[in-house]
Enzyme design. Sequence first.
Site, PDB file in Angstrom:
ATOM      1  N   ALA A  65       0.861  -1.189   0.000  1.00 59.73           N
ATOM      2  CA  ALA A  65       0.000   0.000   0.000  1.00 59.73           C
ATOM      3  C   ALA A  65       0.891   1.231   0.000  1.00 59.73           C
ATOM      4  CB  ALA A  65      -0.878  -0.013   1.239  1.00 59.73           C
ATOM      5  N   GLY A 110       0.728  -5.029   1.035  1.00 57.56           N
ATOM      6  CA  GLY A 110      -0.381  -5.201   0.089  1.00 57.56           C
ATOM      7  C   GLY A 110       0.029  -5.942  -1.176  1.00 57.56           C
ATOM      8  N   GLU A 113      -0.148  -9.462  -0.203  1.00 61.98           N
ATOM      9  CA  GLU A 113      -1.576  -9.785  -0.033  1.00 61.98           C
ATOM     10  C   GLU A 113      -2.277  -9.938  -1.391  1.00 61.98           C
ATOM     11  OE1 GLU A 113      -1.831  -6.368   2.606  1.00 61.98           O
ATOM     12  OE2 GLU A 113      -2.778  -7.634   4.138  1.00 61.98           O
ATOM     13  N   GLU A 133       4.075  -4.680   7.915  1.00 64.38           N
ATOM     14  CA  GLU A 133       3.221  -3.642   8.508  1.00 64.38           C
ATOM     15  C   GLU A 133       3.580  -3.287   9.941  1.00 64.38           C
ATOM     16  OE1 GLU A 133       2.152  -6.141   6.655  1.00 64.38           O
ATOM     17  OE2 GLU A 133       0.812  -5.351   5.122  1.00 64.38           O
TER      18      GLU A 133
END
Length: 259
Positions: A65, A110, A113, A133
């Site tokens: 992200a 992300g 993911e 994270e």
Amino acid sequence: MYETLVVEKEGKIAIVKINRPDKLNALNSKVIEELELVFSGLKNDPEVLVIILTGVGEKAFSAGADISGFPELDPIKAKEFALKGQRVFSLVENLGKPVIAAVNGYALGGGCELAMACTIRIASENAKFGQPEVNLGIIPGYGGTQRLPRLVGKGRALELILTGRTIDAQEAYSIGLVSKVVPLDKLMEEARSLANLLLTKGPIALKLAIEAVNRGLEVSLEEGLRIEADLFGLSCATEDQKEGARAFLEKRKPEFKGR
Ligand code: COA
């Protein structure tokens, strides 16, 4: 035309590339929006049967992200942010067509993911995976805490998520996070060859198999077996099922029509 993606079609294969190489293909809100748009279109595109997802450049699939928007996040915005990404990644996971992640470099946060939401993952030797994270004082929000343990087991997932450790492609292979590791200059060739192999199968069978695995993992064994039996029954309602059996008996290659 997309601002953050490159989408190409090669016969029945669509190749989707995240195109922010100067930011290591970080997923900002535009990328997430465009991924949703593209994958919604591909879901309903009868001409496309397999998708390859990768990143532009030689360094990153996606470094996660986009952190530049993080300082503005408040709890409400952060929840929306997570839900939106989760929705798009679930669309990829349940597209009804195989999505091959060709992981060509960093797949962090992300990015990892997103790769995990794909149906099959192959990686280049320089690929790196992780859920970093916790280094930013947050937890994964695009499905990492759920899909990582489903793929590699609870113990390994917790170790990776709690340490934020980055692992290389070989380690990702050894824990079952990716199916194959190849040199970077062979990655797309390998992805295409896998896509072409999948194109020889009955598309409805692939769709139902993905559904059986995805739904089955969320319920008890007994319920999962029932789902399998129901979808097995459904697969026998297709012309492709008749063709598959006939072709075997006639000692020829089947010609599946997706009907
Ligand atoms: N969000 C926003 N920008 C990012 C980014 C991210 N997740 N990951 C990389 N970038 C940007 C960098 O800020 C840099 O931009 P700049 O050139 O304008 O300064 C550019 O991409 C190149 O990254 P850089 O850090 O210089 O490359 P590197 O080779 O030194 O390091 C990483 C590579 C992947 C180790 C490092 O970029 C990194 O740790 N990224 C963040 C990974 C992360 O925590 N992701 C999870 C987010 S929840």
